[in-house]
Design an enzyme around this catalytic site. Structure first.
Site, PDB file in Angstrom:
ATOM      1  CG  ASP A 150      -1.787  -1.241   1.285  1.00 59.88           C
ATOM      2  OD1 ASP A 150      -2.276  -1.659   0.229  1.00 59.88           O
ATOM      3  OD2 ASP A 150      -1.934  -1.818   2.378  1.00 59.88           O
ATOM      4  CG  HIS A 178      -3.458  -5.245   2.754  1.00 62.90           C
ATOM      5  ND1 HIS A 178      -2.917  -4.355   1.849  1.00 62.90           N
ATOM      6  CD2 HIS A 178      -3.600  -6.413   2.077  1.00 62.90           C
ATOM      7  CE1 HIS A 178      -2.735  -4.952   0.694  1.00 62.90           C
ATOM      8  NE2 HIS A 178      -3.140  -6.210   0.792  1.00 62.90           N
TER       9      HIS A 178
HETATM   10  P1  NAD Z   1      -0.155 -18.423  -5.167  1.00 66.91           P
HETATM   11  O1  NAD Z   1      -1.324 -19.305  -5.255  1.00 66.91           O
HETATM   12  O2  NAD Z   1       0.585 -18.091  -6.416  1.00 66.91           O
HETATM   13  O3  NAD Z   1       0.921 -19.020  -4.150  1.00 66.91           O
HETATM   14  C1  NAD Z   1       0.560 -19.459  -2.884  1.00 66.91           C
HETATM   15  C2  NAD Z   1       1.498 -20.553  -2.484  1.00 66.91           C
HETATM   16  O4  NAD Z   1       1.114 -20.983  -1.188  1.00 66.91           O
HETATM   17  C3  NAD Z   1       1.445 -21.789  -3.411  1.00 66.91           C
HETATM   18  O5  NAD Z   1       2.737 -22.153  -3.834  1.00 66.91           O
HETATM   19  C4  NAD Z   1       0.837 -22.854  -2.533  1.00 66.91           C
HETATM   20  O6  NAD Z   1       1.313 -24.166  -2.803  1.00 66.91           O
HETATM   21  C5  NAD Z   1       1.288 -22.383  -1.158  1.00 66.91           C
HETATM   22  N1  NAD Z   1       0.510 -22.988  -0.079  1.00 66.91           N
HETATM   23  C6  NAD Z   1      -0.803 -23.292  -0.050  1.00 66.91           C
HETATM   24  N2  NAD Z   1      -1.113 -23.893   1.120  1.00 66.91           N
HETATM   25  C7  NAD Z   1       0.029 -23.938   1.838  1.00 66.91           C
HETATM   26  C8  NAD Z   1       0.358 -24.440   3.117  1.00 66.91           C
HETATM   27  N3  NAD Z   1      -0.551 -25.018   3.894  1.00 66.91           N
HETATM   28  N4  NAD Z   1       1.642 -24.312   3.533  1.00 66.91           N
HETATM   29  C9  NAD Z   1       2.574 -23.710   2.746  1.00 66.91           C
HETATM   30  N5  NAD Z   1       2.320 -23.240   1.531  1.00 66.91           N
HETATM   31  C10 NAD Z   1       1.051 -23.350   1.076  1.00 66.91           C
HETATM   32  O7  NAD Z   1      -0.640 -17.073  -4.456  1.00 66.91           O
HETATM   33  P2  NAD Z   1       0.150 -15.671  -4.362  1.00 66.91           P
HETATM   34  O8  NAD Z   1      -0.238 -14.835  -5.522  1.00 66.91           O
HETATM   35  O9  NAD Z   1       1.573 -15.936  -4.084  1.00 66.91           O
HETATM   36  O10 NAD Z   1      -0.566 -15.034  -3.069  1.00 66.91           O
HETATM   37  C11 NAD Z   1      -0.399 -15.590  -1.801  1.00 66.91           C
HETATM   38  C12 NAD Z   1      -1.180 -14.827  -0.751  1.00 66.91           C
HETATM   39  O11 NAD Z   1      -0.689 -13.482  -0.611  1.00 66.91           O
HETATM   40  C13 NAD Z   1      -2.676 -14.656  -1.091  1.00 66.91           C
HETATM   41  O12 NAD Z   1      -3.436 -14.861   0.082  1.00 66.91           O
HETATM   42  C14 NAD Z   1      -2.779 -13.207  -1.522  1.00 66.91           C
HETATM   43  O13 NAD Z   1      -4.074 -12.673  -1.346  1.00 66.91           O
HETATM   44  C15 NAD Z   1      -1.771 -12.559  -0.613  1.00 66.91           C
HETATM   45  N6  NAD Z   1      -1.298 -11.248  -1.028  1.00 66.91           N
HETATM   46  C16 NAD Z   1      -1.093 -10.317  -0.046  1.00 66.91           C
HETATM   47  C17 NAD Z   1      -0.614  -9.058  -0.363  1.00 66.91           C
HETATM   48  C18 NAD Z   1      -0.371  -8.049   0.705  1.00 66.91           C
HETATM   49  O14 NAD Z   1      -0.179  -6.861   0.390  1.00 66.91           O
HETATM   50  N7  NAD Z   1      -0.296  -8.406   1.970  1.00 66.91           N
HETATM   51  C19 NAD Z   1      -0.334  -8.741  -1.695  1.00 66.91           C
HETATM   52  C20 NAD Z   1      -0.546  -9.707  -2.671  1.00 66.91           C
HETATM   53  C21 NAD Z   1      -1.046 -10.963  -2.326  1.00 66.91           C
HETATM   54  C1  LMR Z   2      -2.999  -6.511  -3.061  1.00 70.66           C
HETATM   55  O1  LMR Z   2      -3.226  -5.486  -2.416  1.00 70.66           O
HETATM   56  O2  LMR Z   2      -2.577  -6.471  -4.228  1.00 70.66           O
HETATM   57  C2  LMR Z   2      -3.177  -7.837  -2.394  1.00 70.66           C
HETATM   58  O3  LMR Z   2      -3.790  -7.726  -1.157  1.00 70.66           O
HETATM   59  C3  LMR Z   2      -3.820  -8.867  -3.263  1.00 70.66           C
HETATM   60  C4  LMR Z   2      -5.264  -8.596  -3.552  1.00 70.66           C
HETATM   61  O4  LMR Z   2      -6.081  -9.502  -3.318  1.00 70.66           O
HETATM   62  O5  LMR Z   2      -5.592  -7.506  -4.022  1.00 70.66           O
END
Ligand code: NAD
Ligand code: LMR
Length: 328
Positions: A150, A178
């Site tokens: 953010d 967030h």
């Molecule tokens: P993704 O599906 O590409 O990757 C997630 C990974 O987690 C996969 O490799 C999967 O195998 C693994 N996984 C699933 N269950 C698991 C477990 N029990 N133990 C360990 N690993 C496990 O998803 P992504 O795009 O990498 O996003 C991951 C998370 O981050 C999502 O929840 C997304 O919403 C969040 N996210 C947060 C922010 C933020 O600003 N905080 C930003 C973007 C995404």
């Molecule tokens: C973001 O802000 O990009 C992440 O929290 C992923 C989402 O679900 O938007």
């Protein structure tokens, strides 16, 4: 000597984040854990010519080893959004994932710093706190919800409006949580003054609040932000590591306000009220949160109103997380 575990390392965020951490010369050990594909990711990253040692951990049987002897666990494990979903729609799956991972950290590296990326951060961080409390190892100064994306978006989106702004050095404090309207950028308190009209500020605020949706829509079913998030996650990890090593570094993060009760008073008066968790600018040190940094001036009336809106939604998100962890 800093050992970092990435939990969810084979994912869209996990892979580039692990690569960026491999490039961080302060990281000496990198533990990569996932339930799929992680041996290949670890083998690949381990060839990058920096001195850190990379180890792969696959599946629940190797989770305890993955989180043993670590200083910092970064958690991007879990499912991402598809168009039409809110972050709260991810709760059902991600809540259990975060709970399991934090239990393992609590049991094997109870003093580790924990940075939660998995959504919905507004609820997954309270879950992590409850798990740590139940295990008797909760230190509010050591648990962080990563809201750096953010902050990164705020700097970059200001630059989209004013080309004379340096996106890399401009810092806009972002408070609240967030997701959507819980994200409250305080543009009036940016590190250098930004002259914007009232309508520009409204549009900019909305764009920062819903920046995640821009990416989800553009990816059209293939997930949410991964590359900008890896950048943001690596920046947060680097800030924390620099803090641990004695530098004074400030990053906003979604934390338990109990980490600095006196420092939290300002944000409580501004609208956070008695909420247990809120994103605030935090100074980092070897203890984690060394203090909540004062905003330095009153936010604008528009921003104060946005804080009140955020607080209401956050309260429900926090309760959802706490109830889940308590099995209520
Ligand atoms: P993704 O599906 O590409 O990757 C997630 C990974 O987690 C996969 O490799 C999967 O195998 C693994 N996984 C699933 N269950 C698991 C477990 N029990 N133990 C360990 N690993 C496990 O998803 P992504 O795009 O990498 O996003 C991951 C998370 O981050 C999502 O929840 C997304 O919403 C969040 N996210 C947060 C922010 C933020 O600003 N905080 C930003 C973007 C995404
Ligand atoms: C973001 O802000 O990009 C992440 O929290 C992923 C989402 O679900 O938007």
């Amino acid at each position: 000597m800093v050992s970092v575990a990435v939990l969810g390392a084979a994912g869209g965020i996990g892979q580039p984040l692990s690569l960026l951490l491999k490039l961080n010369t302060s990281v000496t050990k990198l533990h990569l854990y996932d339930i799929v594909n992680v041996p290949g990711v670890a083998a690949d990253i381990s060839h990058v010519a920096t001195n850190s040692e990379v180890k792969s951990f696959l599946g629940p049987k190797q989770l305890a080893d993955a989180v043993t002897g670590i200083d910092l666990a970064v958690i991007p494990a879990g499912v991402p959004r598809k168009p039409g979903m809110t972050r709260d729609d991810l709760f059902k799956i991600n809540a259990g994932i975060v709970k399991t991972l934090v239990e393992a950290i609590a049991e094997n590296s109870p003093r580790a710093f924990i940075a939660v990326i998995s959504n919905p951060v507004n609820s997954t961080v309270p879950i992590a706190a409850e798990v740590l409390k139940a295990k008797g190892v909760f230190d509010p100064r050591r648990l962080f919800g990563v809201t750096t994306l953010d902050v990164v978006r705020a700097s970059r989106f200001v630059r989209d409006l004013r080309s004379n702004v340096d996106a890399a050095s401009l810092r806009v404090p972002v408070v609240g949580g967030h997701s959507g309207t819980t994200i409250v950028p305080l543009v009036s308190l940016a590190s250098s003054p930004v002259e914007l009209s009232e309508s520009e500020i409204k549009e900019l605020t909305n764009r920062i609040q819903f920046g995640g949706d821009e990416v989800v829509k553009a990816k059209d079913g293939a997930g949410s932000a991964t590359l900008s998030m890896a950048y943001a996650g690596a920046r947060f990890a680097d800030s924390l590591i620099r803090g641990i090593k004695g530098e004074s570094v400030v990053e906003p993060s979604f934390i338990a306000l109990a980490a600095d009760p006196a420092g939290a008073e300002e944000i409580r008066k501004l609208g956070a009220g008695d909420l247990e968790f809120f994103a605030v600018p935090v100074e980092l040190s070897d203890k984690g949160v060394s203090r909540i940094v004062s905003l330095g001036a009153e936010p604008s009336a528009f921003e104060r109103e946005a804080i009140a809106v955020a607080a209401e939604a956050l309260s429900a998100n926090i309760t959802t997380g706490v109830n889940f962890a308590k099995g209520a």
